[in-house]
Design a protein around this motif. Structure first.
Motif, short mmCIF file in Angstrom:
data_model
loop_
_atom_site.label_atom_id
_atom_site.label_comp_id
_atom_site.label_asym_id
_atom_site.label_seq_id
_atom_site.Cartn_x
_atom_site.Cartn_y
_atom_site.Cartn_z
N ASP A 65 0.83 -1.20 0.00
CA ASP A 65 0.00 0.00 0.00
C ASP A 65 0.87 1.25 0.00
OD1 ASP A 65 0.46 -0.72 2.98
OD2 ASP A 65 -0.21 1.37 3.02
N SER A 66 0.30 2.31 -0.44
CA SER A 66 0.96 3.62 -0.38
C SER A 66 -0.13 4.68 -0.28
CB SER A 66 1.83 3.83 -1.61
OG SER A 66 2.50 5.07 -1.51
N THR A 67 0.13 5.68 0.53
CA THR A 67 -0.85 6.75 0.75
C THR A 67 -0.30 8.07 0.24
OG1 THR A 67 -1.72 5.61 2.68
CG2 THR A 67 -2.20 7.97 2.52
N VAL A 68 -1.13 8.81 -0.46
CA VAL A 68 -0.69 10.12 -0.97
C VAL A 68 -1.75 11.17 -0.64
CG1 VAL A 68 0.80 9.37 -2.86
CG2 VAL A 68 -1.66 9.54 -3.24
N ALA A 89 4.59 2.74 -6.26
CA ALA A 89 5.28 2.53 -4.98
C ALA A 89 4.69 1.32 -4.26
CB ALA A 89 5.15 3.79 -4.12
N VAL A 93 5.96 -2.81 -2.27
CA VAL A 93 5.77 -3.11 -0.85
C VAL A 93 5.11 -4.48 -0.74
CG1 VAL A 93 4.62 -2.38 1.27
CG2 VAL A 93 5.55 -0.67 -0.29
#
Lengths: 427, 476
Positions: A65-68, A89, A93
């Motif tokens: 996961d990736s948060t923006v 990204a 992960v």
């Protein structure tokens, strides 16, 4: 905007996501002595988008996961580039697989706070009025204050049907009380209220004025040694936060904590009060949109609930409880007045009281304490306290008197025997 | 290469100029600050990895500040189009119009005079070797995992190893009647942590790295993991310290915390305005050993507290706060300087466009001396070498000290004995500690891995440090 984000996610083939929207409005006042130094207002809309990449290798599934952050001013091209980059990204992960919480569109929850019907500037000024109403002495007074009246509407939408929103009101801030005689000292106080509880706030301010007057008269440090130490107010919340942290799925999964349901965590022979801690649903949902309900975390020193969000709960194979910010502790066994009848050091103000949930160590520099020797009371300032909850937890006694703050309701005080205090020479 | 400017700020600049023109028609003075802060945080440990592009400082938005001839008002917002400008003007007008009739009884307003500005146009960017936004996430994660694995392989007793890298690229545009300033700042920090269990206690040790630049930081992290793991194993045998006053050698990070927490906060001049800082009464007087010269300045050197202009459009300085033991001046934001009748020092900083500007530190440090660390240790009959500061809290009013340190290495008869004491609380009275400094090593080292709060909030990036120092300190 949420629809636009969803359209772009769909266009990019990103089918697992969570979007958090926060719309907030604030009125802010910055006071120096009895003058307003700056008036502020904020009007903000923020989005955080988490994207998830589910992959499989050698028969094992992974979730990356990736948060923006996403901003209202982003055009389609920048939004697409931002979300694509986040997914890129996330693809690197490789954490063990976990699913997002499942849900449906729920009716928005409106705030029932007494602040809800008032303009924010009026909320801010009303709290200022209560603060300054007690500021009537020449030698002890409000040095400065910052007051923030904040309305928020949060919404969480995810790809598994969760669509919840809720409204909150809070007036929070801080104030500094100064006393100029016989010594020129100050004390620092924070507050947060979700209801206009004017009587409670007025009592807090008056208590702060008295404490500051006491600090101005305190010149002697505690003689170094071992004491039964009494902590009170917000420091009790800080102390018991150790158990809340240790019962979190995140600490357990990372093997920093060995808590499990049914484990007696205060030791085998609790001679003081066995702790019960309840997690309170102060808001209807957590940041993942998981519905919060009141739960018992610890009951008589035994773990009843491991708390955590979707990911950590899945890893441990337990129900996701959501993440809580407010706790309730039942009344303790001792009257506060009884606690002070035996020799003890009641530390009421630290420069910064700290509880380290990793080591179990707690402590801080003493700004104001009362030393009770059974007959006399001395005001104390200076020196430091350094203890371990792992050594203290079988013998802690909590008060019958209650205390309530923005994130805690429970005993006002706790007595802890055999805590080391380093005294210092007066300066 | 230079840190790039923000395409978004470039795109909305005409709207901001229009907004400022409208504000200038309504108010004697107005300014607009636009901020676009991008960051990414990479974190790996034994069981998990994360890449997060939404950190504490991530923010894009604007703040307008107006002066109505007597009073100041602000409005923070994060959307601007042709259509929203009237609403922005309405919001600031409503805030500015709140008058004393709406105030509680007995509450007035602080009165100011019209700001004076000099014509200034500026554009500047910091440099980096390896641009993080051009470096693939895969490459960064792989390198971090390699570092983590070396830590985990160090000993079976190591429970966990954490490697974290955080880059931050902030672009700002400040517009006022006479100023047009633009800056692009890129800093990167890194941290390696090793943890081990001793029963219910989790002991940990960390190393940090920070620079004004980009992914070249990974070279600095390479050697740190094994050092952190080694210290963690030492901590498993650490002892509680017997409280008392000792001769101590502080490593540059502990020196930095003393500089920052014990003294730096006390010379923030918004505290002078509130009469909350004892330092105001000590200008021109000895507050430290004559060995001590202390600086603060965003323009003084290249670290994470570096910028070209502050959030009120004042160009960055290098301020000598203590000169050979004598307190010369404090540091100041613009509004405080107006009240105090002093020159602003370029220290007006906001946590983000969402928040008010306060006087804040930037890069804060002690200059070096002439002593070797070996000589310092050799000069101590019984004392401690202090390492790994974890937190501190200021007390500008009374100059009390609270600093938490993880490691005190025992010194006996001029030698390290190998015994470690932990955790440690440093307390005392600031001038006593600073006047007791009797030796200083030559080369100051700064660390910018942490954040600085004002009380319990308003987090900004700073760096602090100094040389190794020898001083008399109360430990508990």
């Amino acid at each position: 905007m949420i629809g636009k984000i969803q359209d772009i996610l769909n266009g990019l083939g990103i089918d697992t996501y969570c979007i958090r929207e926060t719309r907030s409005w604030s009125a802010e006042g910055f006071f120096v002595k009895k003058n307003l130094d700056l008036k502020r207002r904020t009007t903000l809309t923020d989005y955080q988008v988490s994207v998830y990449c589910i992959s499989e290798k050698d028969g094992e599934r992974f979730t990356g996961d990736s948060t923006v952050p996403v901003y209202p001013g982003m055009d389609d091209e920048e939004l697409k580039r931002t979300l694509k980059s986040a997914y890129h990204a996330a693809s690197f992960v490789r954490n063990p697989y976990y699913p997002l919480p499942e849900g449906k569109k729920e009716t928005p929850v409106s705030s029932e706070s007494g602040f809800a019907g008032m303009p924010l500037e009026k909320c801010m000024m009303r709290v200022a009025e209560i603060l300054y109403a007690s500021d009537v002495c020449e030698d002890v007074f409000v040095n400065s204050a910052e007051i923030f009246a904040v309305k928020k509407i949060r919404r969480v939408v995810n790809s598994r049907g969760v669509d919840v929103s809720w409204e909150t009101f809070e007036v929070n801030g801080e104030y500094v009380i100064q006393c100029i005689t016989p010594n020129d000292v100050e004390t620092h106080h924070r507050f947060a209220m979700r209801e206009p509880d004017e009587a409670a706030f007025r009592a807090d301010v008056e208590h702060a004025l008295r404490q500051t007057r006491d600090r101005a008269q305190a010149t002697q440090p505690a003689p170094g040694g071992t004491y039964t130490v009494i902590l009170s107010g917000e420091n009790v919340n800080t102390l018991v936060s150790y158990y809340v942290d240790r019962a979190s799925a995140g600490m357990i999964y990372q093997r920093y904590s060995d808590y499990e349901v049914g484990k007696a965590v205060q030791g085998e022979s609790v001679r003081g009060d066995a702790l019960t801690i309840r997690l309170k649903a102060a808001e209807p949902y957590d940041s993942q949109g998981i519905a919060l309900t009141d739960r018992t975390l610890l009951e008589n020193g035994v773990v009843r609930t491991i708390q955590g969000g979707a990911r950590m709960a899945h890893y441990l194979g337990i129900e996701p409880t959501g993440e809580y910010r407010w706790i309730e502790v039942p009344t303790g066994s001792a009257a506060f007045s009884e606690m002070k009848k035996r020799p003890c050091l009641h530390v009421v103000l630290f420069s910064d009281f700290q509880m380290d949930s990793m080591t179990g160590c707690f402590g801080g520099e003493i700004r104001l304490a009362y030393l009770y020797d059974g007959t006399d009371i001395k005001r104390i300032t200076g020196g430091s306290l350094n203890g371990s909850i792992l050594k203290a937890q079988e013998n802690m006694t909590f008060s019958r008197e209650r205390y309530r703050s923005a994130a805690y309701e429970g005993p006002f005080a706790v007595a802890i025997p055999d805590v080391t205090v380093a005294g210092i020479s007066a300066s | 290469m230079k840190a790039k400017s923000s395409p978004y700020i470039r795109a909305v600049r005409p709207l901001l100029e229009k907004l400022l023109a409208d504000l200038k028609q309504r108010y004697p003075y107005a300014s607009v600050l636009a901020s676009d802060c991008r960051e990414k945080i990479y974190r790996v440990n034994r069981r998990l990895s994360d890449i997060n592009g939404s950190g504490m400082l991530s923010a894009r938005g604007f703040v307008v500040k107006v002066f109505d001839g007597t009073y100041w008002s602000e409005h923070s917002f994060n959307e601007i189009t042709e259509d929203t400008i009237p609403d922005i003007l309405r919001q600031i007008a409503e805030t500015s119009a709140i008058s004393e009739g709406a105030f509680p009884e007995g509450i007035g307003q602080n009165e100011y005079t019209l700001p004076e500005e000099e014509e200034t146009v500026f554009q500047g960017s910091t440099e980096c070797v390896k641009d993080p936004e051009e470096t693939d996430d895969d490459e960064i994660l792989a390198r971090m995992e390699e570092i983590r694995d070396r830590g985990l392989a160090f000993s079976e007793k190591i429970l966990d190893c954490i490697v974290q890298i955080n880059w931050n690229h902030t672009s700002k545009l400040f517009l006022s009647p006479k100023k047009d300033l633009e800056q692009n700042i890129l800093w990167t920090t890194g941290m390696t942590v090793a943890a081990a269990a001793k029963g219910q206690e989790i002991k940990s040790s960390f190393r940090t790295a920070s620079l004004l630049g980009g992914m070249e930081i990974m070279d600095q992290l390479d050697a740190d993991m094994e050092k952190a793991a080694g210290t963690t194993l030492e901590l498993l045998d650490s002892l509680p310290i017997e409280a008392g006053e000792y001769d101590c050698v502080c490593d540059p990070e502990v020196t930095g915390m003393i500089v920052h927490e014990a003294f730096g906060h006390g010379v923030e001049m918004d505290m002078f305005v509130k009469k909350r800082a004892l330092a105001e009464k000590y200008i021109g007087r000895y507050v430290a050993s004559p060995l001590v010269t202390m600086h603060d300045g965003a323009a003084a050197l290249a670290q994470t507290g570096t910028y070209f202009f502050d959030d009120e459009g004042i160009m960055a300085h290098d301020t000598v706060v203590i000169d050979r033991g004598i307190l010369r001046t404090g540091i100041s934001d613009y509004q405080s300087a107006r009240i105090l009748g002093t020159e602003p020092t370029g220290n007006g900083r906001r946590e983000s466009y969402r928040r008010k500007a306060y006087t804040r530190m930037t890069n804060t440090w002690f200059e070096g001396g002439t002593d070797s660390v070996e000589d310092m240790i050799a000069s101590i009959d019984y004392g401690f070498l202090l390492e790994e500061p974890s937190s501190g809290m200021e007390d500008p009013k009374n100059w009390g000290i609270q600093c938490m340190v993880s490691i005190a290495r025992e010194i006996r008869d001029g030698r390290l004995t190998g015994r470690i004491f932990s955790p440690i609380v440093l307390t005392g009275y600031v001038p006593d500690l600073l006047k007791s400094i009797s030796m200083m090593s030559p080369d100051p080292q700064l660390s910018g891995s942490g954040f600085c709060g004002k009380g319990y909030k308003e987090w900004v990036k700073v760096s602090d440090g100094g040389p190794y120092i020898k001083a008399r300190i109360r430990l508990g």
